[in-house]
Design an enzyme around this catalytic site. Structure first.
Site, PDB file in Angstrom:
ATOM      1  N   THR A   1       1.081  -1.244  -0.319  1.00 55.82           N
ATOM      2  CA  THR A   1       0.310   0.302   0.115  1.00 55.82           C
ATOM      3  C   THR A   1       0.803   0.964   0.003  1.00 55.82           C
ATOM      4  O   THR A   1       0.680   2.180  -0.929  1.00 55.82           O
ATOM      5  CB  THR A   1      -0.687  -0.103   1.059  1.00 55.82           C
TER       6      THR A   1
ATOM      7  N   SER B   1       6.459   3.908   7.994  1.00 53.87           N
ATOM      8  CA  SER B   1       5.311   4.335   9.148  1.00 53.87           C
ATOM      9  C   SER B   1       5.516   4.079  10.530  1.00 53.87           C
ATOM     10  O   SER B   1       5.835   3.894  11.730  1.00 53.87           O
ATOM     11  CB  SER B   1       3.455   4.381   8.180  1.00 53.87           C
ATOM     12  N   HIS B   2       3.723   3.333  10.718  1.00 51.32           N
ATOM     13  CA  HIS B   2       3.197   3.542  12.100  1.00 51.32           C
ATOM     14  C   HIS B   2       3.657   1.967  12.616  1.00 51.32           C
ATOM     15  O   HIS B   2       3.200   1.684  13.710  1.00 51.32           O
ATOM     16  CB  HIS B   2       1.116   3.358  12.225  1.00 51.32           C
TER      17      HIS B   2
ATOM     18  N   LYS C   1       9.585   3.846   0.130  1.00 47.93           N
ATOM     19  CA  LYS C   1       8.744   4.544  -0.286  1.00 47.93           C
ATOM     20  C   LYS C   1       9.753   4.999  -1.858  1.00 47.93           C
ATOM     21  O   LYS C   1      10.632   6.379  -1.495  1.00 47.93           O
ATOM     22  CB  LYS C   1       7.626   4.759   0.229  1.00 47.93           C
TER      23      LYS C   1
ATOM     24  N   ASP D   1       1.588  10.331  14.029  1.00 43.19           N
ATOM     25  CA  ASP D   1       2.778   8.033  13.788  1.00 43.19           C
ATOM     26  C   ASP D   1       4.169   8.587  13.234  1.00 43.19           C
ATOM     27  O   ASP D   1       4.755   9.697  13.710  1.00 43.19           O
ATOM     28  CB  ASP D   1       2.009   6.975  12.654  1.00 43.19           C
TER      29      ASP D   1
ATOM     30  N   ASP E   1       5.642   8.692  10.941  1.00 43.24           N
ATOM     31  CA  ASP E   1       6.602   9.191   9.417  1.00 43.24           C
ATOM     32  C   ASP E   1       6.126  10.681   9.563  1.00 43.24           C
ATOM     33  O   ASP E   1       6.240  11.082   8.957  1.00 43.24           O
ATOM     34  CB  ASP E   1       6.797   8.588   8.477  1.00 43.24           C
TER      35      ASP E   1
ATOM     36  N   ASP F   1       2.501  10.880   8.858  1.00 42.28           N
ATOM     37  CA  ASP F   1       1.550  11.587   8.465  1.00 42.28           C
ATOM     38  C   ASP F   1      -0.012  11.128   8.339  1.00 42.28           C
ATOM     39  O   ASP F   1      -0.934  11.727   8.148  1.00 42.28           O
ATOM     40  CB  ASP F   1       1.288  11.247   7.039  1.00 42.28           C
ATOM     41  N   ARG F   2       0.210  10.552  10.153  1.00 39.14           N
ATOM     42  CA  ARG F   2      -1.170   9.795  10.277  1.00 39.14           C
ATOM     43  C   ARG F   2      -1.411  11.791  11.853  1.00 39.14           C
ATOM     44  O   ARG F   2      -0.558  12.074  11.823  1.00 39.14           O
ATOM     45  CB  ARG F   2      -1.348   8.670  11.182  1.00 39.14           C
TER      46      ARG F   2
ATOM     47  N   THR G   1      -7.709   2.066  -1.582  1.00 44.42           N
ATOM     48  CA  THR G   1      -6.692   2.641  -0.196  1.00 44.42           C
ATOM     49  C   THR G   1      -5.262   3.195  -0.626  1.00 44.42           C
ATOM     50  O   THR G   1      -4.778   1.493  -1.805  1.00 44.42           O
ATOM     51  CB  THR G   1      -7.045   1.175   0.628  1.00 44.42           C
TER      52      THR G   1
ATOM     53  N   GLU H   1      -8.094   9.189   5.218  1.00 45.27           N
ATOM     54  CA  GLU H   1      -8.607   8.072   5.344  1.00 45.27           C
ATOM     55  C   GLU H   1      -8.762   7.439   6.094  1.00 45.27           C
ATOM     56  O   GLU H   1      -8.401   8.537   7.669  1.00 45.27           O
ATOM     57  CB  GLU H   1      -7.078   6.613   4.396  1.00 45.27           C
ATOM     58  N   GLU H   2     -10.045   6.176   6.876  1.00 47.70           N
ATOM     59  CA  GLU H   2     -10.223   6.719   7.799  1.00 47.70           C
ATOM     60  C   GLU H   2      -9.249   5.511   8.946  1.00 47.70           C
ATOM     61  O   GLU H   2      -9.467   5.224  10.101  1.00 47.70           O
ATOM     62  CB  GLU H   2     -10.959   4.981   7.337  1.00 47.70           C
ATOM     63  N   SER H   3      -8.046   5.637   7.925  1.00 52.35           N
ATOM     64  CA  SER H   3      -6.556   5.164   9.400  1.00 52.35           C
ATOM     65  C   SER H   3      -5.977   6.031   9.208  1.00 52.35           C
ATOM     66  O   SER H   3      -5.045   6.236   9.104  1.00 52.35           O
ATOM     67  CB  SER H   3      -5.712   4.893   8.147  1.00 52.35           C
TER      68      SER H   3
ATOM     69  N   LYS I   1      -0.614  11.865   2.916  1.00 51.85           N
ATOM     70  CA  LYS I   1      -1.519  12.579   4.388  1.00 51.85           C
ATOM     71  C   LYS I   1      -0.165  13.794   5.430  1.00 51.85           C
ATOM     72  O   LYS I   1       0.923  13.269   4.767  1.00 51.85           O
ATOM     73  CB  LYS I   1      -2.461  12.304   4.672  1.00 51.85           C
TER      74      LYS I   1
ATOM     75  N   ARG J   1      -9.193  -6.714   7.416  1.00 56.73           N
ATOM     76  CA  ARG J   1      -9.763  -5.219   7.659  1.00 56.73           C
ATOM     77  C   ARG J   1     -10.805  -5.255   7.150  1.00 56.73           C
ATOM     78  O   ARG J   1     -11.478  -5.451   6.697  1.00 56.73           O
ATOM     79  CB  ARG J   1      -9.446  -4.081   7.642  1.00 56.73           C
TER      80      ARG J   1
HETATM   81  C1  VG1 Z   1      -3.154   1.211   5.896  1.00 57.71           C
HETATM   82  C2  VG1 Z   1      -4.101   2.041   5.634  1.00 57.71           C
HETATM   83  C3  VG1 Z   1      -4.233   2.740   4.856  1.00 57.71           C
HETATM   84  C4  VG1 Z   1      -3.181   4.109   4.748  1.00 57.71           C
HETATM   85  C5  VG1 Z   1      -1.422   2.837   4.497  1.00 57.71           C
HETATM   86  C6  VG1 Z   1      -0.252   3.723   4.360  1.00 57.71           C
HETATM   87  O1  VG1 Z   1      -2.968   0.252   4.789  1.00 57.71           O
HETATM   88  O2  VG1 Z   1      -5.161   1.570   5.860  1.00 57.71           O
HETATM   89  O3  VG1 Z   1      -4.978   3.744   4.719  1.00 57.71           O
HETATM   90  O4  VG1 Z   1      -2.894   4.737   3.252  1.00 57.71           O
HETATM   91  O5  VG1 Z   1      -1.730   1.655   5.433  1.00 57.71           O
HETATM   92  O6  VG1 Z   1       0.022   4.315   6.176  1.00 57.71           O
HETATM   93  P1  VG1 Z   1      -3.412  -0.751   5.003  1.00 57.71           P
HETATM   94  O7  VG1 Z   1      -2.743  -1.812   3.046  1.00 57.71           O
HETATM   95  O8  VG1 Z   1      -2.342  -1.881   5.840  1.00 57.71           O
HETATM   96  O9  VG1 Z   1      -5.178  -1.575   5.344  1.00 57.71           O
HETATM   97  V1  VG1 Z   1       0.787   4.601   7.044  1.00 57.71           V
HETATM   98  O10 VG1 Z   1       0.909   5.590   7.184  1.00 57.71           O
HETATM   99  O11 VG1 Z   1       1.316   3.254   7.608  1.00 57.71           O
HETATM  100  O12 VG1 Z   1       2.308   4.929   5.204  1.00 57.71           O
HETATM  101 CO    CO Z   2       3.126   7.046   7.843  1.00 57.45          CO
END
Ligand code: VG1
Ligand code: CO
Length: 542
Positions: free
Chosen positions: A17, A112-113, A125, A276, A278, A280-281, A343, A362-364, A375, A495
């Site tokens: 993703t 990221s998270h 990335k 988070d 990095d 972005d959340r 997503t 995004e919901e995340s 983001k 999910r």
């Molecule tokens: C998750 C989230 C998605 C987000 C992605 C990257 O992906 O659901 O909404 O864009 O993480 O976020 P997945 O495929 O695990 O559902 V970040 O802040 O980790 O770069």
């Molecule tokens: Co992130």
């Protein structure tokens, strides 16, 4: 001297993703980073002499990976390599640097998270010249290249001192170590009314921002405490640590529970927020008012015009498919378009570039706008603060009024983490096979209006993306969505996204899981979750 090193492909260097994510020991294998980065460069054209931006979230292995990327970038012919001091650049700040410095693209080192440390996760990335994540056609080409790669180009140069600002030569390239915060803070200052937010803090407004020992610490301290005058101590856990202090840098109700408890306590702060690994959340919790990310998107879109950067109004809104439809109601009322994308932030880039949308989410817990192409956690926090300052209302009051005007979308995501991959795939196959038969079926008061496997047609470049998640839609507007995560690094993560619309303001005070109980039970039954995964309960509920 440029060295050409023979190598052989690694299995599974497939961007998910949001880039390639694996455990640190996987990335530490000899040639692993080099293979992937060379594969990226092999898929790009016309970059000789141009600028590349490199930075990461400071997690374990960040500095080593950055030195490797610098050597490969110089050996492959980039003319200038911009690196954040200490190897630090938040994801939105990297996006901004790519844009303002007119770079060819950027390489962001982050998972990221996901947790960090020697046994944690790492990620790489590639972002393109608009500052956003590479679109699927690029990530697919990179993956194909990783399977055939035979050599990479690098230098036998010494490490660059990442802690000293300024320029040094590496091979034929110039490496420039830049301040990671300056440009970004300046951008925020142009978008928001800093005097108004300063006035809010001066009036005694109390806030806690948890940087979760991750990348946003330096940004949050500079902007919130130094530029906006929030009291010292407003920003917690502000030093980026390679292992995020042993915590999981995911700003949700599980990993940032302490913030929730603080916001719900008697005499708690007016506003609690977090971001988070990095940056972005975002997590937004007003005093006694948790704001779901989907609601936050809707509320920010409805109020954005109050901030100077959006005073002319917004062109449109985009949300990822599983994100609740709260934003749809705002778009409808405002008479602007709403786009539903798969997503991942990479699907918003074209819409933003074409000027079709201004705000995305995004919901995340990801929200952002056309100011960058990622983001942006702090951006969302600052927009909330500016709205609170402009409306002179609490988050709770803004939320209550929003629900009264638009109705409330009760929403929750249930994650079943690290389940067996085969079982997860069988569950999805079972759902796909059953799709056609679902329409018209009744389960108590719930009647299925339709079901499909979400596919997206990009209106800008005409590309198609299929199999993006199973949607089960109900007559009353409720939804259950199922998809497998594309960011995990072990097993599979299922999910399940559950949503119900409630127009009646008298019923807006329910506890979310209780409000969704029927749908949750049906969600388990339809997908036979226990049968396929052996799990009765989710591991994380957000
Ligand atoms: C998750 C989230 C998605 C987000 C992605 C990257 O992906 O659901 O909404 O864009 O993480 O976020 P997945 O495929 O695990 O559902 V970040 O802040 O980790 O770069
Ligand atoms: Co992130």
């Amino acid at each position: 001297m440029i060295l050409t090193i023979a190598t052989t492909p690694f299995e599974g260097q497939k961007p998910g993703t949001s880039g390639l994510r694996k455990r640190v020991p996987v990335f530490q294998q000899r040639h692993y980073v080099e293979n992937f980065v060379q594969s990226i460069f092999d898929c790009l054209e016309g970059f000789a002499g141009t600028t590349l931006v490199v930075g990461g979230d400071g997690r374990f292995f960040n500095r080593e990976a950055i030195q490797t990327v610098i050597r490969l970038a110089a050996a492959n012919g980039f003319g200038r390599i911009l690196v954040g001091r200490g190897g630090i650049l938040s994801t939105p700040a990297a996006s901004n640097v790519i844009r303002v410095r007119k770079a060819y693209g950027g390489i962001i080192l982050s998972a990221s998270h996901n947790p960090g440390g020697p046994d944690g996760d790492f990620g790489i990335k590639y972002n393109v010249g608009n500052g956003g994540p590479a679109p699927e056609k690029v990530t697919e080409a990179v993956f194909a290249r990783t399977r055939t790669i035979t050599e990479y180009r690098t230098l036998d140069s010494a490490d660059v001192d990442l802690d000293r600002l300024g320029e040094v030569g590496v091979g034929a390239a110039i490496v420039e170590v830049i301040d990671p915060v300056d440009d970004y803070a300046g951008l925020m200052q142009r978008l928001f009314d800093f005097d108004r937010i300063r006035g809010l803090f001066a009036s005694g407004f109390r806030m806690k921002f948890d940087a979760m020992s991750a990348v946003t610490g330096p940004y949050a301290r500079q902007i919130l405490e130094r530029m906006l005058g929030a009291p010292h101590g407003t920003v917690m856990n502000f030093t980026p640590e390679p292992d995020f202090g042993g915590h999981h840098p995911d700003p949700n109700l599980v990993h940032a529970r302490h913030l929730y408890d603080l916001a719900m306590s008697i005499d708690g702060p007016d506003f609690c927020a977090a971001s988070d690994g990095d940056g972005d959340r975002n997590l937004i919790i007003g005093n006694h008012a948790f704001v779901t990310p989907s609601d936050s998107l809707a509320m920010l879109a409805a109020n954005a015009h109050l901030a100077p950067g959006y005073a002319k109004g917004i062109a449109g809104i985009a949300r990822s498919m599983p994100t609740s439809r709260a934003a749809d109601r705002v778009a409808e009322k405002m008479g602007i378009s709403l786009y539903e994308t798969p997503t991942g932030w990479k699907f918003f880039g074209n819409l933003l570039d074409a000027g079709l949308v201004t705000i995305c989410g995004e919901e995340s817990a990801g929200t952002g706008s056309d100011h960058v192409r990622e983001k942006d956690g702090l951006w969302a926090v600052l927009l909330w603060l500016d709205i609170v300052a402009a409306r002179r209302q609490s988050v709770a009051a803004i939320q209550r009024e929003h629900w009264a005007a638009y109705g409330r979308n009760y929403y929750s995501r249930h994650d079943f983490e690290e389940v067996e991959t085969d079982g997860a795939n069988a569950l999805m196959a079972h759902l796909r096979e059953g799709l056609v038969g679902l329409k018209g079926k009744r389960f108590g008061a719930l009647e299925i209006a339709g079901a499909d496997d979400f596919a997206y047609h990009d209106p800008v470049d005409g590309s198609d993306s299929a199999n993006q998640g199973i949607r089960v839609l109900f007559e009353d507007g409720s939804r259950i969505v199922y998809r497998l995560s594309g960011t995990g690094t072990s097993g599979a993560t299922l999910r399940v996204y559950i949503e119900r619309f409630e127009p009646d303001a008298a019923a807006h005070g329910l506890e979310t899981q209780a409000a969704l109980a029927d749908l949750i039970a049906l969600g388990h039954a339809l997908a036979r979750i226990e049968h396929f995964t052996g799990r009765r309960e989710p591991s994380v509920i957000t």
